[in-house]
Scaffold this motif. Structure first.
Motif, PDB file in Angstrom:
ATOM      1  N   LYS A  57      -9.548 -20.384 -59.927  1.00  0.00           N
ATOM      2  CA  LYS A  57      -8.484 -19.620 -59.270  1.00  0.00           C
ATOM      3  C   LYS A  57      -8.981 -18.193 -59.129  1.00  0.00           C
ATOM      4  O   LYS A  57      -9.333 -17.542 -60.113  1.00  0.00           O
ATOM      5  CB  LYS A  57      -7.186 -19.658 -60.072  1.00  0.00           C
ATOM      6  CG  LYS A  57      -6.037 -18.951 -59.369  1.00  0.00           C
ATOM      7  CD  LYS A  57      -4.792 -18.906 -60.214  1.00  0.00           C
ATOM      8  CE  LYS A  57      -3.633 -18.302 -59.415  1.00  0.00           C
ATOM      9  NZ  LYS A  57      -3.946 -16.966 -58.858  1.00  0.00           N
ATOM     10  N   CYS A  62      -4.479 -13.961 -50.322  1.00  0.00           N
ATOM     11  CA  CYS A  62      -4.702 -15.174 -49.547  1.00  0.00           C
ATOM     12  C   CYS A  62      -4.822 -14.882 -48.054  1.00  0.00           C
ATOM     13  O   CYS A  62      -4.077 -14.062 -47.503  1.00  0.00           O
ATOM     14  CB  CYS A  62      -3.552 -16.140 -49.803  1.00  0.00           C
ATOM     15  SG  CYS A  62      -3.868 -17.823 -49.269  1.00  0.00           S
ATOM     16  N   GLU A 193      -9.688 -16.618 -50.076  1.00  0.00           N
ATOM     17  CA  GLU A 193      -9.221 -15.494 -50.882  1.00  0.00           C
ATOM     18  C   GLU A 193     -10.061 -14.270 -50.548  1.00  0.00           C
ATOM     19  O   GLU A 193     -11.296 -14.317 -50.584  1.00  0.00           O
ATOM     20  CB  GLU A 193      -9.357 -15.829 -52.368  1.00  0.00           C
ATOM     21  CG  GLU A 193      -8.527 -14.947 -53.278  1.00  0.00           C
ATOM     22  CD  GLU A 193      -7.082 -15.377 -53.375  1.00  0.00           C
ATOM     23  OE1 GLU A 193      -6.335 -14.743 -54.147  1.00  0.00           O
ATOM     24  OE2 GLU A 193      -6.680 -16.357 -52.697  1.00  0.00           O
ATOM     25  N   HIS A 219     -11.003 -21.340 -50.568  1.00  0.00           N
ATOM     26  CA  HIS A 219     -10.293 -21.955 -51.687  1.00  0.00           C
ATOM     27  C   HIS A 219     -10.913 -23.319 -52.020  1.00  0.00           C
ATOM     28  O   HIS A 219     -11.193 -24.131 -51.131  1.00  0.00           O
ATOM     29  CB  HIS A 219      -8.811 -22.127 -51.355  1.00  0.00           C
ATOM     30  CG  HIS A 219      -8.077 -20.828 -51.358  1.00  0.00           C
ATOM     31  ND1 HIS A 219      -7.092 -20.520 -50.454  1.00  0.00           N
ATOM     32  CD2 HIS A 219      -8.190 -19.731 -52.166  1.00  0.00           C
ATOM     33  CE1 HIS A 219      -6.622 -19.303 -50.711  1.00  0.00           C
ATOM     34  NE2 HIS A 219      -7.277 -18.808 -51.742  1.00  0.00           N
ATOM     35  N   VAL A 251      -7.382 -24.154 -60.450  1.00  0.00           N
ATOM     36  CA  VAL A 251      -6.602 -24.870 -59.436  1.00  0.00           C
ATOM     37  C   VAL A 251      -7.208 -26.263 -59.304  1.00  0.00           C
ATOM     38  O   VAL A 251      -8.409 -26.403 -59.079  1.00  0.00           O
ATOM     39  CB  VAL A 251      -6.639 -24.154 -58.074  1.00  0.00           C
ATOM     40  CG1 VAL A 251      -5.881 -24.979 -57.024  1.00  0.00           C
ATOM     41  CG2 VAL A 251      -6.036 -22.756 -58.177  1.00  0.00           C
ATOM     42  N   LYS A 261      -1.892 -25.653 -60.556  1.00  0.00           N
ATOM     43  CA  LYS A 261      -2.716 -24.593 -61.148  1.00  0.00           C
ATOM     44  C   LYS A 261      -2.254 -24.268 -62.551  1.00  0.00           C
ATOM     45  O   LYS A 261      -1.171 -24.679 -62.991  1.00  0.00           O
ATOM     46  CB  LYS A 261      -2.621 -23.322 -60.303  1.00  0.00           C
ATOM     47  CG  LYS A 261      -1.246 -22.639 -60.400  1.00  0.00           C
ATOM     48  CD  LYS A 261      -1.165 -21.379 -59.564  1.00  0.00           C
ATOM     49  CE  LYS A 261       0.221 -20.739 -59.697  1.00  0.00           C
ATOM     50  NZ  LYS A 261       0.380 -19.555 -58.828  1.00  0.00           N
ATOM     51  N   HIS A 263      -2.522 -20.481 -64.802  1.00  0.00           N
ATOM     52  CA  HIS A 263      -2.966 -19.089 -64.856  1.00  0.00           C
ATOM     53  C   HIS A 263      -3.047 -18.686 -66.328  1.00  0.00           C
ATOM     54  O   HIS A 263      -2.300 -19.199 -67.158  1.00  0.00           O
ATOM     55  CB  HIS A 263      -1.940 -18.225 -64.113  1.00  0.00           C
ATOM     56  CG  HIS A 263      -2.360 -16.822 -63.861  1.00  0.00           C
ATOM     57  ND1 HIS A 263      -2.533 -15.897 -64.870  1.00  0.00           N
ATOM     58  CD2 HIS A 263      -2.633 -16.162 -62.712  1.00  0.00           C
ATOM     59  CE1 HIS A 263      -2.894 -14.743 -64.346  1.00  0.00           C
ATOM     60  NE2 HIS A 263      -2.971 -14.877 -63.042  1.00  0.00           N
TER      61      HIS A 263
END
Length: 318
Positions: A57, A62, A193, A219, A251, A261, A263
């Motif tokens: 990730k 984006c 990204e 991505h 992800v 995902k 984080h």
């Protein structure tokens, strides 16, 4: 590598989550935290997450490549959000979910540019896009060279608007990254990204204020090597102990197109926390010949063929 999913909507956590009334680790203005429980999200289980492709990730903003005026074009993320009055009503409803609530899309939401388009899979009612469970309508706007709001997006597209600076694993050696000029037509319908000096606090240490460095990363293009199983305790241990875990999160790209995902903040862990895995990887520059004064393509062109032991060591002579 197999085809990976396009990031059009907010990606759910691989675990079921709960809200805690504590200062957010991710956003200074947010007085609550969304944290993971130990229960795997049924969405992930139904998509067979154990067989999914685990990828890094990335911490940026984006972007999307789709047609604009008949040509492949870079688009920036712009979620349509509620105005202050509607936002206040919506937050009150969230605290008391049994109270009635209905959006008036025409009146409750801030205006967006005429060129704005809703993201894929946004629901519509009476031909109008409907907000998601977070009260946002995800969408995109085309990146224009003269729009200062998106100047860093524009910096990674060449002057003809046909190619973009893309960072990804080398075809010959996936342990090494490469920066290359990729035709936007070859990136159609992909999301990427934007990372770099002036994006999200620059956790990857790219460039400097005097010479900003930005690039796009497709991505799903940076796989996690030796990923841990989708198990709460094993993931927590991996993020704290593995030398490969210095990433913002993971992800998972499932074979049916589902994305889930996790984080670091879901697990109560800091980000960034020292050097990042991406910034520490070797990189080679393969941008080709560009001579357009002082744009980013020309700076990279001077370094064409050069290899750096770390991504964050890429510097330009001023």
């Amino acid at each position: 590598m197999r085809r990976v999913g396009s990031v059009q909507q907010k990606i759910p956590c691989v675990f079921l989550t709960e809200v805690k009334e504590q200062q957010s680790r991710k956003r200074d203005c947010q007085q609550f935290q969304v944290v993971a429980t130990e229960n795997v999200n049924p969405v992930a289980l139904e998509a067979d997450v154990d067989c999914a492709l685990a990828t890094e990730k990335l911490d940026g903003t984006c972007c999307y490549v789709t047609l604009y005026k008949g040509r492949a074009h870079l688009w920036a993320r712009l979620d349509r959000k509620a105005n202050k009055q509607a936002e206040k009503r919506f937050r009150k409803h969230q605290r008391s979910p049994h109270s009635g609530f209905t959006w008036n899309v025409e009146e409750d939401f801030k205006t967006v540019p005429e060129t704005w388009i809703p993201a894929h899979r946004v629901k519509h009612h009476n031909s109008l896009p409907v907000p998601d469970e977070h009260g946002h309508i995800p969408g995109w706007v085309p990146v224009e060279k003269d729009n200062k709001q998106y100047c860093w997006h524009a910096s990674v597209v060449d002057c003809d608007g046909r190619a973009a600076l893309v960072l990804g694993p080398c075809a010959e050696d996936e342990d090494v990254l490469e920066v290359a000029a990729v035709q936007l037509a070859d990136l159609l319908e992909q999301t990427l990204e934007l990372i770099g000096t002036n994006v999200n606090g620059n956790p990857y240490g790219l460039g400097s204020k005097q010479q900003p460095v930005h690039c796009l990363v497709s991505h799903g293009s940076v796989p996690i090597r030796n990923p841990p199983p989708v198990d709460f305790r094993q993931l927590c241990s991996w993020f704290q102990e593995s030398p490969e875990s210095r990433v913002e999160g993971i992800v998972w790209h499932c074979t049916d197109g589902t994305l889930v995902k996790v984080h670091r903040h879901h697990l109560g862990l800091r980000w960034p926390d020292g050097e990042t895995s991406l910034a520490e990887r070797a990189v080679v520059v393969r941008v080709g010949e560009y001579n357009n004064s002082k744009d980013l393509f020309s700076f990279f062109s001077v370094l064409n063929g050069r290899r750096f032991s770390r991504l964050q060591d890429v510097k330009f002579a001023l």
